[in-house]
Design a protein around this motif. Sequence first.
Motif, PDB file in Angstrom:
ATOM      1  N   LEU A   1      -4.502  21.416  -0.489  1.00  0.00           N
ATOM      2  CA  LEU A   1      -3.789  20.805  -1.600  1.00  0.00           C
ATOM      3  C   LEU A   1      -4.655  19.788  -2.326  1.00  0.00           C
ATOM      4  O   LEU A   1      -5.609  19.243  -1.766  1.00  0.00           O
ATOM      5  N   LYS A   2      -4.311  19.511  -3.559  1.00  0.00           N
ATOM      6  CA  LYS A   2      -4.972  18.450  -4.305  1.00  0.00           C
ATOM      7  C   LYS A   2      -4.719  17.119  -3.596  1.00  0.00           C
ATOM      8  O   LYS A   2      -3.588  16.819  -3.210  1.00  0.00           O
ATOM      9  N   PRO A   3      -5.761  16.291  -3.398  1.00  0.00           N
ATOM     10  CA  PRO A   3      -5.564  15.032  -2.661  1.00  0.00           C
ATOM     11  C   PRO A   3      -4.534  14.119  -3.322  1.00  0.00           C
ATOM     12  O   PRO A   3      -4.393  14.084  -4.547  1.00  0.00           O
ATOM     13  N   LEU A   4      -3.817  13.408  -2.479  1.00  0.00           N
ATOM     14  CA  LEU A   4      -2.961  12.329  -2.950  1.00  0.00           C
ATOM     15  C   LEU A   4      -3.838  11.085  -3.126  1.00  0.00           C
ATOM     16  O   LEU A   4      -5.058  11.165  -3.021  1.00  0.00           O
ATOM     17  N   GLY A   5      -3.249   9.951  -3.372  1.00  0.00           N
ATOM     18  CA  GLY A   5      -4.018   8.726  -3.517  1.00  0.00           C
ATOM     19  C   GLY A   5      -3.444   7.605  -2.674  1.00  0.00           C
ATOM     20  O   GLY A   5      -2.234   7.550  -2.431  1.00  0.00           O
TER      21      GLY A   5
ATOM     22  N   ALA B   1       0.987  21.925  11.356  1.00  0.00           N
ATOM     23  CA  ALA B   1       1.343  20.623  10.791  1.00  0.00           C
ATOM     24  C   ALA B   1       0.597  20.409   9.480  1.00  0.00           C
ATOM     25  O   ALA B   1      -0.606  20.667   9.393  1.00  0.00           O
ATOM     26  N   LEU B   2       1.308  19.961   8.463  1.00  0.00           N
ATOM     27  CA  LEU B   2       0.709  19.594   7.185  1.00  0.00           C
ATOM     28  C   LEU B   2       0.598  18.074   7.178  1.00  0.00           C
ATOM     29  O   LEU B   2       1.593  17.371   6.996  1.00  0.00           O
ATOM     30  N   GLN B   3      -0.609  17.543   7.404  1.00  0.00           N
ATOM     31  CA  GLN B   3      -0.775  16.117   7.618  1.00  0.00           C
ATOM     32  C   GLN B   3      -2.013  15.568   6.908  1.00  0.00           C
ATOM     33  O   GLN B   3      -2.991  16.285   6.686  1.00  0.00           O
ATOM     34  N   PRO B   4      -1.997  14.279   6.577  1.00  0.00           N
ATOM     35  CA  PRO B   4      -3.175  13.653   5.974  1.00  0.00           C
ATOM     36  C   PRO B   4      -4.303  13.525   6.989  1.00  0.00           C
ATOM     37  O   PRO B   4      -4.062  13.357   8.192  1.00  0.00           O
ATOM     38  N   THR B   5      -5.516  13.600   6.504  1.00  0.00           N
ATOM     39  CA  THR B   5      -6.668  13.543   7.415  1.00  0.00           C
ATOM     40  C   THR B   5      -6.827  12.176   8.058  1.00  0.00           C
ATOM     41  O   THR B   5      -7.475  12.062   9.094  1.00  0.00           O
ATOM     42  N   PHE B   6      -6.248  11.113   7.469  1.00  0.00           N
ATOM     43  CA  PHE B   6      -6.388   9.814   8.127  1.00  0.00           C
ATOM     44  C   PHE B   6      -5.633   9.780   9.455  1.00  0.00           C
ATOM     45  O   PHE B   6      -5.889   8.926  10.292  1.00  0.00           O
ATOM     46  N   ILE B   7      -4.722  10.747   9.666  1.00  0.00           N
ATOM     47  CA  ILE B   7      -4.058  10.885  10.966  1.00  0.00           C
ATOM     48  C   ILE B   7      -4.717  11.970  11.809  1.00  0.00           C
ATOM     49  O   ILE B   7      -4.950  11.787  12.998  1.00  0.00           O
TER      50      ILE B   7
ATOM     51  N   LEU C   1       0.860  -1.170   0.000  1.00  0.00           N
ATOM     52  CA  LEU C   1       0.000   0.000   0.000  1.00  0.00           C
ATOM     53  C   LEU C   1       0.898   1.222   0.000  1.00  0.00           C
ATOM     54  O   LEU C   1       1.807   1.331   0.814  1.00  0.00           O
ATOM     55  N   ARG C   2       0.632   2.139  -0.918  1.00  0.00           N
ATOM     56  CA  ARG C   2       1.461   3.338  -1.045  1.00  0.00           C
ATOM     57  C   ARG C   2       0.576   4.573  -1.131  1.00  0.00           C
ATOM     58  O   ARG C   2      -0.525   4.525  -1.679  1.00  0.00           O
ATOM     59  N   ILE C   3       1.095   5.664  -0.601  1.00  0.00           N
ATOM     60  CA  ILE C   3       0.384   6.935  -0.596  1.00  0.00           C
ATOM     61  C   ILE C   3       1.211   7.949  -1.362  1.00  0.00           C
ATOM     62  O   ILE C   3       2.406   8.093  -1.105  1.00  0.00           O
ATOM     63  N   GLY C   4       0.579   8.646  -2.283  1.00  0.00           N
ATOM     64  CA  GLY C   4       1.312   9.681  -3.014  1.00  0.00           C
ATOM     65  C   GLY C   4       0.782   9.829  -4.420  1.00  0.00           C
ATOM     66  O   GLY C   4      -0.307   9.373  -4.765  1.00  0.00           O
TER      67      GLY C   4
ATOM     68  N   ALA D   1      -8.327   4.996  -2.511  1.00  0.00           N
ATOM     69  CA  ALA D   1      -9.056   6.097  -1.870  1.00  0.00           C
ATOM     70  C   ALA D   1      -8.254   7.383  -1.978  1.00  0.00           C
ATOM     71  O   ALA D   1      -7.025   7.358  -2.103  1.00  0.00           O
ATOM     72  N   PRO D   2      -8.939   8.544  -1.908  1.00  0.00           N
ATOM     73  CA  PRO D   2      -8.215   9.820  -1.874  1.00  0.00           C
ATOM     74  C   PRO D   2      -7.615  10.055  -0.488  1.00  0.00           C
ATOM     75  O   PRO D   2      -8.167   9.627   0.529  1.00  0.00           O
ATOM     76  N   ILE D   3      -6.487  10.724  -0.471  1.00  0.00           N
ATOM     77  CA  ILE D   3      -5.826  11.087   0.790  1.00  0.00           C
ATOM     78  C   ILE D   3      -5.718  12.609   0.836  1.00  0.00           C
ATOM     79  O   ILE D   3      -4.877  13.209   0.166  1.00  0.00           O
TER      80      ILE D   3
END
Length: 310
Positions: free
Chosen positions: A262-266, A237-243, A143-146, A159-161
């Motif tokens: 920012l535009k969501p990552l994946g 902090a610039l962080q993903p919403t899953f955290i 599983l990778r995010i980016g 899913a979108p990140i």
Amino acid sequence: MDRIEAMRAFVAVVAEGSFSNAATSMQLSPQLVSKYVAKLEDQLGIRLLNRTTRKVSLTEAGTHYVQHAQQILLSIDEMDSQLGGLQQNPKGTLRISAPVSFALKHMAKLITDFQLQYPLVNIELQLNDRKIDIVDEGFDIALRIGNLKDSSLIAKYIAPIRVILCASPEYLKKHGTPKQPEDLKNHRYLHYNYSEIDSKDNIYQWLNAKNIDTRGGFDSNNGDILVEAAIAGAGLALQPTFIASNAISSGQLTQVLADFELKPLGLYAVYAHRKLLPSKVRCFIDFIENYYGSPPTWDQSLLNQTARSY
């Protein structure tokens, strides 16, 4: 002549480097492999291989043809594998690599639910934020995010990140709440320094281009630490919403500059090309594809909170 078997023979010769090695891998005689390739060239009306007593090499036409042949054979094998998988229960050990923070927060129930449906599949989950080599390190799925770059691997979008800038109410009360990116001057920043977030879309990169100093903050390769530091009032902090979503929903953190998000990552499930994709891998990919919902579960509380504020 069976065109598919002829294509397999040709691809095997290219992969193994000789007719004899290809014959061994296919459990055929070298004479039959040579016949298959010759008949294929006759049907196509063009030479695919240059042959000498020492080696074989691809012609220009062969170079183009082998790429298409590999894709055709891969599609056929995957179709056969999927149909065969319907007739048997997936089993064996499934090795998965996943980012640390995401796995800790969102994968325990996923794995539990998956094994309730597929009890014969054992899961070996390894957490690591570095970009592992799936093939060399023996993983079935990563599983990778980016924003993933082109590669020979297959990437299934999950899913979108969302990535947001946030801070504690106490910090904002003391240092002010930014309304525009230019207002971020002289704020303290909490950087995640091991991420696809560090890209051209990063708000910090934008600030640096505007000569706004973002130094003097706190760098870490773990987002959970940075979110906890933000809750304690250490900075932005610039962080993903899953955290960060739970802290925002509870009021411990406040999103900053929501209009400049920012535009969501994946989130992607990545796996290698294989002639026969094991049913345990296919079943996991199918299972996770819609597991987190749309929007994903970690964003639903934020959307509900936003709706209540209107």
